[in-house]
Design a protein around this motif. Structure first.
Motif, PDB file in Angstrom:
ATOM      1  N   THR A 431      -6.112  -7.809  -1.492  1.00 43.11           N
ATOM      2  CA  THR A 431      -6.466  -9.203  -1.708  1.00 43.11           C
ATOM      3  C   THR A 431      -5.881 -10.088  -0.615  1.00 43.11           C
ATOM      4  O   THR A 431      -4.828  -9.785  -0.048  1.00 43.11           O
ATOM      5  CB  THR A 431      -5.957  -9.683  -3.083  1.00 43.11           C
ATOM      6  N   GLY A 432      -6.568 -11.180  -0.356  1.00 41.67           N
ATOM      7  CA  GLY A 432      -6.081 -12.135   0.628  1.00 41.67           C
ATOM      8  C   GLY A 432      -5.019 -13.062   0.070  1.00 41.67           C
ATOM      9  O   GLY A 432      -4.352 -13.767   0.834  1.00 41.67           O
ATOM     10  N   ASP A 433      -4.854 -13.071  -1.248  1.00 42.11           N
ATOM     11  CA  ASP A 433      -3.836 -13.930  -1.854  1.00 42.11           C
ATOM     12  C   ASP A 433      -2.446 -13.446  -1.456  1.00 42.11           C
ATOM     13  O   ASP A 433      -2.129 -12.257  -1.574  1.00 42.11           O
ATOM     14  CB  ASP A 433      -3.955 -13.908  -3.379  1.00 42.11           C
ATOM     15  N   SER A 434      -1.612 -14.395  -1.014  1.00 43.60           N
ATOM     16  CA  SER A 434      -0.245 -14.043  -0.614  1.00 43.60           C
ATOM     17  C   SER A 434       0.780 -14.439  -1.668  1.00 43.60           C
ATOM     18  O   SER A 434       1.947 -14.096  -1.574  1.00 43.60           O
ATOM     19  CB  SER A 434       0.110 -14.732   0.709  1.00 43.60           C
ATOM     20  N   GLY A 435       0.338 -15.175  -2.692  1.00 47.25           N
ATOM     21  CA  GLY A 435       1.255 -15.601  -3.734  1.00 47.25           C
ATOM     22  C   GLY A 435       1.436 -14.537  -4.794  1.00 47.25           C
ATOM     23  O   GLY A 435       1.035 -13.391  -4.647  1.00 47.25           O
ATOM     24  N   SER A 436       2.070 -14.933  -5.870  1.00 46.48           N
ATOM     25  CA  SER A 436       2.339 -13.991  -6.950  1.00 46.48           C
ATOM     26  C   SER A 436       1.039 -13.616  -7.654  1.00 46.48           C
ATOM     27  O   SER A 436       0.134 -14.426  -7.796  1.00 46.48           O
ATOM     28  CB  SER A 436       3.314 -14.606  -7.947  1.00 46.48           C
ATOM     29  N   ILE A 437       0.978 -12.365  -8.102  1.00 43.43           N
ATOM     30  CA  ILE A 437      -0.172 -11.862  -8.844  1.00 43.43           C
ATOM     31  C   ILE A 437       0.260 -11.666 -10.291  1.00 43.43           C
ATOM     32  O   ILE A 437       1.355 -11.183 -10.566  1.00 43.43           O
ATOM     33  CB  ILE A 437      -0.673 -10.536  -8.243  1.00 43.43           C
ATOM     34  N   SER A 438      -0.584 -12.040 -11.200  1.00 42.54           N
ATOM     35  CA  SER A 438      -0.224 -11.966 -12.614  1.00 42.54           C
ATOM     36  C   SER A 438       0.102 -10.534 -13.011  1.00 42.54           C
ATOM     37  O   SER A 438      -0.433  -9.569 -12.458  1.00 42.54           O
ATOM     38  CB  SER A 438      -1.383 -12.493 -13.476  1.00 42.54           C
ATOM     39  N   SER A 439       0.995 -10.420 -13.981  1.00 41.35           N
ATOM     40  CA  SER A 439       1.388  -9.092 -14.463  1.00 41.35           C
ATOM     41  C   SER A 439       0.200  -8.354 -15.060  1.00 41.35           C
ATOM     42  O   SER A 439       0.139  -7.126 -15.028  1.00 41.35           O
ATOM     43  CB  SER A 439       2.496  -9.233 -15.508  1.00 41.35           C
ATOM     44  N   GLU A 440      -0.760  -9.098 -15.593  1.00 38.77           N
ATOM     45  CA  GLU A 440      -1.949  -8.487 -16.180  1.00 38.77           C
ATOM     46  C   GLU A 440      -2.719  -7.694 -15.136  1.00 38.77           C
ATOM     47  O   GLU A 440      -3.209  -6.588 -15.404  1.00 38.77           O
ATOM     48  CB  GLU A 440      -2.841  -9.587 -16.779  1.00 38.77           C
ATOM     49  N   ILE A 441      -2.802  -8.240 -13.911  1.00 37.42           N
ATOM     50  CA  ILE A 441      -3.500  -7.545 -12.834  1.00 37.42           C
ATOM     51  C   ILE A 441      -2.623  -6.446 -12.251  1.00 37.42           C
ATOM     52  O   ILE A 441      -3.098  -5.341 -11.958  1.00 37.42           O
ATOM     53  CB  ILE A 441      -3.916  -8.546 -11.743  1.00 37.42           C
ATOM     54  N   CYS A 442      -1.329  -6.733 -12.089  1.00 45.03           N
ATOM     55  CA  CYS A 442      -0.418  -5.730 -11.516  1.00 45.03           C
ATOM     56  C   CYS A 442      -0.380  -4.459 -12.352  1.00 45.03           C
ATOM     57  O   CYS A 442      -0.244  -3.345 -11.809  1.00 45.03           O
ATOM     58  CB  CYS A 442       0.995  -6.311 -11.399  1.00 45.03           C
ATOM     59  N   ASN A 443      -0.510  -4.591 -13.662  1.00 45.98           N
ATOM     60  CA  ASN A 443      -0.457  -3.423 -14.542  1.00 45.98           C
ATOM     61  C   ASN A 443      -1.661  -2.496 -14.366  1.00 45.98           C
ATOM     62  O   ASN A 443      -1.632  -1.348 -14.822  1.00 45.98           O
ATOM     63  CB  ASN A 443      -0.365  -3.868 -16.009  1.00 45.98           C
ATOM     64  N   LEU A 444      -2.704  -2.991 -13.703  1.00 45.02           N
ATOM     65  CA  LEU A 444      -3.901  -2.173 -13.511  1.00 45.02           C
ATOM     66  C   LEU A 444      -3.752  -1.191 -12.356  1.00 45.02           C
ATOM     67  O   LEU A 444      -4.535  -0.242 -12.239  1.00 45.02           O
ATOM     68  CB  LEU A 444      -5.126  -3.069 -13.256  1.00 45.02           C
ATOM     69  N   PHE A 445      -2.757  -1.416 -11.478  1.00 46.14           N
ATOM     70  CA  PHE A 445      -2.621  -0.614 -10.262  1.00 46.14           C
ATOM     71  C   PHE A 445      -1.197  -0.117 -10.113  1.00 46.14           C
ATOM     72  O   PHE A 445      -0.248  -0.740 -10.621  1.00 46.14           O
ATOM     73  CB  PHE A 445      -2.980  -1.443  -9.022  1.00 46.14           C
ATOM     74  N   ALA A 446      -1.049   0.999  -9.419  1.00 43.48           N
ATOM     75  CA  ALA A 446       0.288   1.451  -9.031  1.00 43.48           C
ATOM     76  C   ALA A 446       0.850   0.470  -8.010  1.00 43.48           C
ATOM     77  O   ALA A 446       0.107  -0.080  -7.178  1.00 43.48           O
ATOM     78  CB  ALA A 446       0.222   2.855  -8.442  1.00 43.48           C
ATOM     79  N   THR A 447       2.145   0.214  -8.056  1.00 44.90           N
ATOM     80  CA  THR A 447       2.766  -0.780  -7.168  1.00 44.90           C
ATOM     81  C   THR A 447       2.464  -0.503  -5.704  1.00 44.90           C
ATOM     82  O   THR A 447       2.182  -1.427  -4.930  1.00 44.90           O
ATOM     83  CB  THR A 447       4.290  -0.812  -7.389  1.00 44.90           C
ATOM     84  N   LYS A 448       2.501   0.761  -5.292  1.00 50.80           N
ATOM     85  CA  LYS A 448       2.270   1.111  -3.894  1.00 50.80           C
ATOM     86  C   LYS A 448       0.833   0.855  -3.465  1.00 50.80           C
ATOM     87  O   LYS A 448       0.538   0.811  -2.260  1.00 50.80           O
ATOM     88  CB  LYS A 448       2.607   2.582  -3.662  1.00 50.80           C
ATOM     89  N   ASN A 449      -0.081   0.680  -4.424  1.00 53.49           N
ATOM     90  CA  ASN A 449      -1.496   0.491  -4.094  1.00 53.49           C
ATOM     91  C   ASN A 449      -1.931  -0.970  -4.184  1.00 53.49           C
ATOM     92  O   ASN A 449      -3.127  -1.259  -4.203  1.00 53.49           O
ATOM     93  CB  ASN A 449      -2.373   1.335  -5.019  1.00 53.49           C
ATOM     94  N   ILE A 450      -0.960  -1.894  -4.243  1.00 53.52           N
ATOM     95  CA  ILE A 450      -1.287  -3.324  -4.250  1.00 53.52           C
ATOM     96  C   ILE A 450      -0.970  -3.903  -2.872  1.00 53.52           C
ATOM     97  O   ILE A 450       0.165  -3.818  -2.403  1.00 53.52           O
ATOM     98  CB  ILE A 450      -0.486  -4.065  -5.340  1.00 53.52           C
ATOM     99  N   ASN A 451      -1.973  -4.458  -2.226  1.00 55.44           N
ATOM    100  CA  ASN A 451      -1.823  -5.001  -0.874  1.00 55.44           C
ATOM    101  C   ASN A 451      -2.220  -6.473  -0.893  1.00 55.44           C
ATOM    102  O   ASN A 451      -3.384  -6.817  -1.109  1.00 55.44           O
ATOM    103  CB  ASN A 451      -2.719  -4.236   0.103  1.00 55.44           C
TER     104      ASN A 451
END
Length: 589
Positions: A431-451
């Motif tokens: 994602t192009g967003d550089s700010g915080s991402i909601s926990s609801e979205i973060c829980n959908l992906f492994a931490t290492k796979n969030i860019n």
């Protein structure tokens, strides 16, 4: 007991009647085989042609030498049943093409102006005399007359001409042209089904990309022909010196050989799947995409407009004057980006004209309105995000006046979809967003796979890095800031967010509200492969059994002439019935 003269007359008539069948009725196979040999290729029509020529030549020799009455009745029956099979094949392909139709390359929806507001409608609902609005990057949905202000249209997708065309009010805009710069308003003169682009579609051979299937078919055809000839020669030699039996066996083996699995099963199965998917709002570029979906191992998702829908919460900053607010709304109305559309939820009419409109993917939109340079852009690097959601800043004559706080809500069904996908695939978020991402979205992906903070080029590099690790990558985006990444991925899926955007390089187009059907799409592709495999193994068993009986002399040319085309009809039935059964076994919402 026939009089010799009468017998000779009937022999001559048999040959005379059979010659037009050979020279005209059998030409589809003979011409194809001859052309392939001239190009140094042995396609699957070569063994069929060998069977046709063998039974005709052998029969003529038998009749002319008086050794027997020959098998010209079997020859004519063979060509007859081959033509019956070909007719069913053509009808199957015609049905597939009709179901797919030109809509596969058209945008799914269009913005129609009714009174003082706009509504998003399916492209099939766009009728003559409707007034539609087309924004920057969107495709003209139907042949229409440009109204009011001039505009710029890129017809490279339709004509291949790369130079954009400047159009004045009253100019005809053809369906398939992409609007560049500010939005245009036009009046439809022809619906999408009878537009200029539809006529191009009907003439051009763009219905099916069979290159991959053709290459496999050619390789299989060469091996199949060599094996068939070898078996026929060995079997005939075994029966020598019984010349009559040796000739029967040689002829029967060549006729019974049926290489119809690859020529019919794959294109008809994948084509039927493509037509069925279009009924649930999933449009594939061509049949080869079904095979490519079967190899996907890693799925990369964009966030804004793909997994989430933006909602503008509030404005923070200097109070906007009525003129400034009007300019901001006019600028936002030019773009089909999800955040721009969220800013102008009730598409207002009567907004002032915007000149020098620019849209920089991943950055923002800019234009001149009422003599002022206005911009809507992402957060400047000097500012810091404080966790209240992403922000869209307003610049007015080079000065930042304030920002809109934007909240991103997860689309319905996304959590269940990701849970299903992660059981079989690796999934990533870019994602192009550089700010915080909601926990609801973060829980959908492994931490290492969030860019986060990824520019359009960064998304391309990420997809390429996955491909270097032998991953077949599917990119899922909304086609706004993801064009380059969609083009780079092995399979690309572009979402339609209620706009007429279309990505020529994307492989699959789907309405954003139906993106939760992605697990069903991937599962259906795997099920379709099993249908193709079932048809293939049927053909293999059929050929082994038929050749075994033929080399033992149990099958005459008459029987094999009926069996060969019959197997083609069975393969067609397996392909169509199998893909329809698999489709209905899934829950399409």
């Amino acid at each position: 007991g026939l009089d010799p003269v009468i017998k000779n007359v009937f022999d001559a008539l048999s040959i005379a009647i059979s010659i037009p069948v050979l020279l005209y009725s059998a030409q589809p196979w003979l011409s194809s085989a001859l052309q392939s040999i001239r190009h140094g290729i042995v396609n699957l029509d070569v063994p069929v042609s060998l069977g046709i020529l063998t039974i005709f030549t052998r029969s003529c020799v038998d009749v002319l030498t008086g050794s027997s009455e020959g098998f010209l009745d079997s020859f004519n029956g063979l060509v007859f049943f081959l033509l019956i099979g070909r007719m069913f094949q053509q009808r199957a392909f015609a049905t597939i093409d009709f179901e797919r139709s030109v809509r596969s390359f058209f945008p799914i929806s269009a913005s129609r102006i009714v009174g003082d507001h706009e509504e998003t409608v399916h492209i099939d609902m766009v009728a003559e005399r409707d007034v539609v609005r087309v924004r920057n990057g969107e495709v003209v949905p139907a042949d229409a007359i440009l109204l009011y202000e001039p505009g710029v249209v890129d017809y490279s997708f339709v004509t291949g001409e790369s130079t954009p065309v400047e159009c004045k009010p009253g100019t005809m805009l053809y369906a398939g042209g992409r609007v560049l710069g500010r939005s245009v308003t036009c009046a439809v003169v022809k619906p999408a089904s009878s537009s200029y682009m539809a006529s191009l579609w009907s003439r051009a051979d763009v219905h099916t990309n069979r290159d991959e299937l053709a290459r496999k078919s050619d390789r299989f055809g060469l091996a199949f022909t060599i094996v068939t000839l070898a078996i026929a020669c060995i079997a005939a030699a075994f029966w020598l010196p019984k010349m009559s039996m040796a000739a029967n066996v040689f002829t029967s083996v060549l006729i019974i050989a049926c290489p119809c699995a690859l020529t019919l099963s794959a294109p008809i199965s994948y084509g039927s799947a493509m037509g069925l998917l279009s009924r649930v709002g999933i449009f594939l570029r061509n049949t080869s995409i079904v095979a490519q979906l079967q190899r996907v191992g890693h799925i990369v998702f964009d966030k804004t407009g793909t997994l989430t829908t933006p909602t503008c919460l509030a404005y923070y900053g200097s109070d906007l004057t009525p003129e400034q607010h009007t300019c901001v709304m006019a600028l936002a109305a030019q773009s089909s980006h999800p955040i721009s559309k969220a800013l102008v939820e009730s598409q207002q009419q009567g907004l002032p004209c915007v000149d020098d409109f620019e849209e920089e993917p991943g950055s923002g939109i800019y234009g001149t309105c009422l003599g002022h340079r206005v911009g809507l852009q992402g957060m400047p690097s000097a500012n810091q995000q404080d966790g209240v959601g992403s922000r869209t800043f307003i610049s007015f004559d080079g000065e930042i006046l304030g920002y809109y706080a934007v909240e991103h809500q997860l689309r319905p069904g996304m959590a269940d979809m990701m849970l299903m996908l992660r059981k079989q695939y690796d999934v990533s978020l870019v994602t192009g967003d550089s700010g915080s991402i909601s926990s609801e979205i973060c829980n959908l992906f492994a931490t290492k796979n969030i860019n986060q903070g990824a520019k359009p080029l960064d998304k391309v590099f990420y997809v390429q890095s996955l491909q270097r690790n032998d991953n077949n990558v599917m990119m899922v985006g909304d086609g706004v800031n993801d064009l380059a990444a969609l083009s780079t991925a092995n399979v690309s899926l572009a979402l339609s967010n209620g706009s007429a955007r279309i990505v020529p390089s994307c492989d699959i187009a789907i309405d954003a509200q139906r993106v939760a059907q992605l697990p069903n799409l991937l599962k259906y592709a795997r099920m379709t492969r099993r249908v193709v495999n079932a048809a293939f193994w049927f053909t293999m068993v059929y050929n082994v059994l038929g050749m075994t009986l033929s080399v033992q002399g149990y099958l005459s040319p008459v029987v094999t002439a009926v069996m060969m085309p019959s197997s083609s009809l069975i393969v067609i039935a397996i392909s169509i019935i199998g893909t329809r059964y698999c489709f209905r076994s899934l829950q399409w919402v």
